[in-house]
Design a protein around this motif. Structure first.
Motif: not given
Length: 88
Positions: A31, A33, A45, A47-48, A50, A68-69
């Motif tokens: 994913d 980040y 942060l 946006h994530t 996925t 990593s978030a």
């Protein structure tokens, strides 16, 4: 179209304050980040990702893609990629 570095190197948009842009994330094995910063030091942060996705956003002066978030020093990894296109 520039690719955001997978090694946490910040990208500085060239169009200046108030520019907008598109970020395209191509998901490989991890994913992504997306982080932004106004001063190049304190990142938050935005946006994530996925899945493979495209997102429009107001561009901060500094952006980076990480793996990593909770830790911006974690590299994205070699198989996922993020591209940025600046617009007005």
């Amino acid at each position: 179209m520039p690719q955001l570095a997978n090694d946490n190197t910040p990208y500085n948009p060239k169009m200046g304050d108030g520019s907008r842009g598109l970020v395209q994330f191509v998901k490989g094995s991890s994913d992504g980040y997306l982080y932004g910063s106004l001063n190049g030091t304190d990142y938050v942060l935005i946006h994530t990702f996925t899945a493979s996705e495209m997102k429009e956003l107001a561009l901060p002066p500094f952006v980076l893609i990480g793996g990593s978030a909770s830790d911006i020093t974690t590299d994205l990894g070699a198989t996922s990629k993020a591209y940025i296109s600046e617009t007005r």
